[in-house]
Design a protein around this motif. Structure first.
Motif, PDB file in Angstrom:
ATOM      1  N   LEU A  13       0.846  -1.175   0.000  1.00 31.03           N
ATOM      2  CA  LEU A  13       0.000   0.000   0.000  1.00 31.03           C
ATOM      3  C   LEU A  13       0.886   1.231   0.000  1.00 31.03           C
ATOM      4  N   GLN A 135      -0.411  -3.804  10.513  1.00 36.78           N
ATOM      5  CA  GLN A 135      -0.282  -3.710   9.057  1.00 36.78           C
ATOM      6  C   GLN A 135       1.140  -4.085   8.645  1.00 36.78           C
ATOM      7  N   GLU A 136       1.347  -5.333   8.264  1.00 39.06           N
ATOM      8  CA  GLU A 136       2.693  -5.846   8.026  1.00 39.06           C
ATOM      9  C   GLU A 136       3.250  -5.500   6.649  1.00 39.06           C
ATOM     10  N   ASN A 137       2.424  -4.987   5.739  1.00 38.31           N
ATOM     11  CA  ASN A 137       2.882  -4.716   4.380  1.00 38.31           C
ATOM     12  C   ASN A 137       3.279  -3.269   4.146  1.00 38.31           C
ATOM     13  N   VAL A 138       3.446  -2.498   5.215  1.00 40.08           N
ATOM     14  CA  VAL A 138       3.875  -1.110   5.076  1.00 40.08           C
ATOM     15  C   VAL A 138       5.144  -0.866   5.889  1.00 40.08           C
ATOM     16  N   PRO A 191       8.523  -4.350   5.404  1.00 41.04           N
ATOM     17  CA  PRO A 191       7.730  -5.542   5.074  1.00 41.04           C
ATOM     18  C   PRO A 191       8.631  -6.714   4.689  1.00 41.04           C
ATOM     19  N   ARG A 231       3.954   5.868   9.999  1.00 40.19           N
ATOM     20  CA  ARG A 231       3.743   4.996   8.845  1.00 40.19           C
ATOM     21  C   ARG A 231       4.199   5.727   7.584  1.00 40.19           C
ATOM     22  N   LYS A 233       4.340   5.865   3.412  1.00 36.64           N
ATOM     23  CA  LYS A 233       3.556   5.404   2.279  1.00 36.64           C
ATOM     24  C   LYS A 233       4.312   5.466   0.953  1.00 36.64           C
TER      25      LYS A 233
END
Length: 270
Positions: A13, A135-138, A191, A231, A233
């Motif tokens: 993401l 949220q492990e994919n960020v 990630p 976080r 992005k």
């Protein structure tokens, strides 16, 4: 690498940009950006020559970690300054002309700050963070300001060409444990899908409040403190013309070796 990125990007993401290394954009960086110099497999295979001046690195972010030209110690970026934790146990503030072969930084903007409960190990701290950051994919930058009952650290000594692989170098790193001090954990959580490009999972460096103790973190015990996280992005990877020099295959799977580097204890105590 392009084929790898084509497979991985749909899982993330975020936006990923690959750029050639050079002077950083003078404009303010995206506040949600995390920027990386080179790729971890290059460092693993012994590409220790610095490619980006620290003055340019700070234009990309004021918080993060990495290493220095010739692998000379652990890099800690905190509050807009960069510190060098060397293998002799000393810590120095760095000038803008020094260079890095690998670093990860972000303009740290707190999304959330929460109390840090007492923890008996670095593993327990990461378990606490797993509940806060599912949220492990960020990418996430994590700052822990705390009172430490103890902290175990390491730093790698300056290397000279011909460079050995990183797994061989860290077998002779210096390590030390300090007790009862205040300071800051500088953490980056990447990630799992960044394997070969960055360090999957958590990567921690430390700087004491008096700027006299620092290094790569093996373990810690925290009495109290706060956890702040940001976080990210947008992921920017700065490449350079020397990437893959010497015909080294950067696409090979070095995940086992990297895990050993992150966890391996040294042979010299300070």
């Amino acid at each position: 690498m392009s084929l790898m990125m084509d497979r991985l990007l749909p899982l993330a993401l975020l936006t990923c940009t690959l750029v050639n290394s050079g002077p950083a954009n003078a404009a303010e960086p995206d506040p949600d950006q995390i920027a990386q110099v080179s790729v971890i497999n290059a460092l693993m295979l012994g590409q220790f020559d610095g490619t980006l001046p620290l003055g340019e690195l700070l234009k990309l972010g004021d918080f993060g970690l990495g290493t220095f030209d010739h692998l000379d110690g652990e890099l800690i970026a905190l509050d807009g300054k960069i510190y060098q934790a060397r293998s002799d146990g000393t810590v120095h503030e760095c000038g803008p002309e020094m260079t890095t072969p690998f670093a990860v930084v972000t303009p740290f903007n707190r999304d959330v700050t929460v109390p840090c409960p007492p923890v008996g190990s670095l593993e327990q701290l990461e378990q606490v963070l797993a509940t806060l950051l599912p949220q492990e994919n960020v990418f996430v930058a994590i700052r822990v300001d705390a009172k430490f009952a103890s902290i175990s650290l390491r730093a790698v000594g300056r290397q000279e060409p011909p460079y050995r692989p990183l797994t061989e170098v860290v077998a002779h790193q210096s390590e030390w444990t300090r007790e009862n001090l205040n300071g800051t954990l500088v953490g980056i959580r990447c990630p799992k899908w960044v394997t070969g490009i960055s360090v999957p999972g958590y990567h921690w460096h430390f700087l004491s409040a008096d700027h006299k103790v620092g290094g790569h973190v093996f373990d810690c015990r925290i009495e109290s403190g706060t956890i702040s996280f940001d976080r990210c992005k947008t992921w920017v990877v700065k490449l350079n013309d020397s990437l893959g020099a010497g015909g080294k295959d950067l696409s090979q799977d070095l995940s086992k070796e990297l895990n050993k580097v992150e966890r391996q204890r040294g042979t010299t105590e300070k």
